[in-house]
Design a protein around this motif. Structure first.
Motif, mmCIF file in Angstrom:
data_model
loop_
_atom_site.group_PDB
_atom_site.id
_atom_site.type_symbol
_atom_site.label_atom_id
_atom_site.label_comp_id
_atom_site.label_asym_id
_atom_site.label_seq_id
_atom_site.Cartn_x
_atom_site.Cartn_y
_atom_site.Cartn_z
ATOM 1 N N ASP A 358 6.782 58.433 112.603
ATOM 2 C CA ASP A 358 7.315 58.556 111.401
ATOM 3 C C ASP A 358 7.969 57.182 110.723
ATOM 4 O O ASP A 358 7.849 57.018 109.509
ATOM 5 C CB ASP A 358 8.225 59.791 111.338
ATOM 6 C CG ASP A 358 7.631 61.158 111.347
ATOM 7 O OD1 ASP A 358 6.357 61.272 111.168
ATOM 8 O OD2 ASP A 358 8.069 62.104 111.805
ATOM 9 N N GLN A 362 7.235 55.144 107.389
ATOM 10 C CA GLN A 362 8.002 55.335 106.193
ATOM 11 C C GLN A 362 8.770 53.991 106.175
ATOM 12 O O GLN A 362 9.329 53.641 104.912
ATOM 13 C CB GLN A 362 9.393 56.271 106.642
ATOM 14 C CG GLN A 362 8.795 57.673 106.610
ATOM 15 C CD GLN A 362 9.683 58.621 107.143
ATOM 16 O OE1 GLN A 362 10.919 58.387 107.481
ATOM 17 N NE2 GLN A 362 9.335 59.820 107.596
ATOM 18 N N THR A 366 4.925 49.571 104.781
ATOM 19 C CA THR A 366 5.338 49.842 103.686
ATOM 20 C C THR A 366 4.943 48.526 102.672
ATOM 21 O O THR A 366 5.317 47.355 103.476
ATOM 22 C CB THR A 366 6.839 50.252 103.226
ATOM 23 O OG1 THR A 366 7.469 49.195 103.706
ATOM 24 C CG2 THR A 366 6.895 51.332 104.179
#
Length: 536
Positions: A358, A362, A366
């Motif tokens: 996760d 996140q 990115t």
């Protein structure tokens, strides 16, 4: 009678410089002519001992003499029985093997009859040959040990990183004694090997396999040959480089290490310090297969090999409980040494894997974060690019000097000023090896200047980030490959996750459009370590 001649000397030096083989052949041919025999084949064995049967020409002769059907000759002639064998039992066995095929063995200087008395006489001669061989070996070794105790080098080929120089002393047979001196071009490679293995150079340390692989990719050969794990290990474990060359360490026949009391240590110029050598020894001991945890690329678990204990710096390994119903990451030091060694806690595998994945989706994979990583890498590349340019100019100048030196040597030989002897050939070979090394390094530097940074557009970065997020979903081989391609180390301290990887690895991954075919493709992305993230 049709006969074969077998001539042999024990060393290649004798074969090159001695007149023994021509003299053996001359006398055997004359003996054959006087006795009315026809020589159908001559076997010449240069530079092989007769204490065993590991002789290619000897084995060819035995194969010819014992082939099915009619033997091509009926007699094998040697100058003396010691040319055939210096081991009484082995000699008798091979003589019996020849006899079964109708082939006899004869010596022109030690003639015997074919009756039992003659057989016994041959065995006595062979027994004395074996005894003499062992006595000669004993006295030769004793002389070489004393030569080593006086600080001189035994042998013709210096260890990698060194060269032999005349010591200004002459031995009992008129041979000039030798000592070891540093060969600077090779010594630089030795220093780099120790540096890469102990601390790393501009990144984390490398194992022996990676060092060999890196040098081979750079075209940095070991005296014209590719590097292997064994050759790197030999350098890392040799006391010579710390200033003590060891003679009489290995048994020449069994290749086993002798007792330390039999070693003779010769002081030589040190290439690396004793402290560095000791550190390399400790690293080797810590990474023996018995104590080493499974390789990170081979593990089926997401974090095995890259999860580190922030308490004691140990590696976190997978353990199971309740008949493998529960799986945890646990510090290897705590597992092997108990709670006294480390106070860290166990982390449930599935829970921690999910937290890591996760966090990567996140915060790491990115567009914004990857842009920052690429910008840092651009600045680093620009800064160190000037160093590469300086190195390139230096290598080009050295290459020009070598080419000029070679031209002068060739002109001197052509004009008759210099004689083309072994020393001159060695010098030319040194120039050739160094020139090839320089050309290979220049090619590597040229490739480094052609970085993929020009292709890393904002659109490509955003597209790759979407691919990474899409594929980085579960603990599959693809997820492990992406994680281990970009991350060198993960540490967990309370609610804080610390990451250590390399910006170049991320840049290479983006340049490849985020595509990794399998976990095997990870190797080319893992380079040196530079911290690139801390996640709260």
């Amino acid at each position: 009678m049709q006969i074969a001649l077998y001539a042999r000397v024990s060393t290649s030096r004798q074969a090159d410089n001695d007149l023994s083989i021509p003299d053996q052949l001359r006398q055997m041919r004359q003996w054959a002519e006087r006795n009315g025999h026809t020589v159908v084949k001559e076997y010449i064995e240069p530079g092989n001992t007769a204490t065993d049967d590991k002789r290619p020409v000897f084995q060819d002769m035995m194969a010819d003499a014992t082939m099915k059907g009619v033997a091509p000759y009926q007699l094998i002639v040697v100058h003396s029985f010691s040319r055939f064998f210096r081991n009484m039992i082995e000699c008798a066995l091979y003589e019996r093997k020849l006899g079964k095929c109708g082939v006899k063995l004869a010596s022109i200087t030690q003639q015997t009859n074919d009756d039992p008395a003659g057989e016994m006489q041959r065995h006595i001669i062979m027994m004395f040959d074996e005894y003499q061989s062992k006595e000669n070996a004993k006295h030769t070794l004793r002389g070489m040990q004393e030569n080593a105790r006086q600080g001189y080098f035994n042998g013709s080929k210096a260890p990698f990183g060194y060269k032999t120089i005349d010591a200004g002393q002459t031995g009992s047979r008129g041979r000039v004694k030798k000592k070891l001196a540093i060969e600077e071009s090779e010594a630089e490679i030795v220093r780099e090997i120790f540096e890469l293995y102990v601390t790393g150079r501009n990144g984390p340390r490398k194992g022996m396999k990676e060092i060999a692989k890196t040098f081979n990719q750079r075209g940095l050969l070991m005296r014209g040959k590719l590097w292997r794990i064994q050759t790197v290990h030999l350098i890392l474990s040799s006391l010579t480089y710390s200033g003590w060359h060891v003679f009489n360490k290995l048994d020449s026949k069994s290749r086993k290490i002798k007792n330390v009391s039999e070693w003779v240590k010769i002081p030589v110029p040190a290439i690396i310090g004793q402290d560095t050598f000791d550190k390399a020894t400790r690293v080797r001991a810590a990474h023996t297969p018995v104590r080493h945890v499974p390789r990170r690329e081979a593990s089926p678990n997401l974090l095995t090999g890259i999860l580190k204990c922030d308490c004691c710096n140990g590696t976190m390994v997978l353990i199971t409980a309740k008949n493998a119903r529960y799986r945890y990451y646990k510090c290897s030091n705590r597992l092997s040494k108990g709670n006294v060694a480390c106070k860290s806690i166990n982390y449930p595998m599935e829970k921690l894997d999910t937290v890591v994945m996760d966090a990567f989706r996140q915060k790491i994979y990115t567009p914004e974060y990857i842009h920052d990583v690429i910008d840092i890498y651009r600045k680093h590349t620009h800064k160190h690019g000037s160093e590469d340019r300086v190195r390139t100019k230096k290598l080009q100048a050295e290459l020009k000097e070598i080419e000029q030196a070679e031209t002068k040597l060739f002109e001197a030989v052509e004009k008759g000023v210099l004689e083309l002897n072994d020393r001159l050939k060695d010098r030319v070979q040194q120039h050739t090896t160094r020139r090839e090394t320089i050309v290979a390094e220049l090619a590597t530097l040229q490739r480094k200047t052609q970085t993929p940074l020009q292709t890393l557009t904002p659109q490509k970065i955003e597209a790759t980030a979407r691919v990474l997020n899409k594929r980085f979903t579960t603990s599959t081989p693809f997820s492990r490959a992406y994680l281990k391609a970009t991350v060198r180390e993960i540490r967990i301290t309370g609610d804080l996750m610390k990451l250590r990887g390399q910006n170049k690895a991320m840049a290479d991954l983006i340049a490849a459009n985020g595509v990794i075919d399998s976990e095997a493709g990870v190797h080319r992305f893992i380079q040196s370590g530079t911290p690139f993230g801390i996640i709260g």
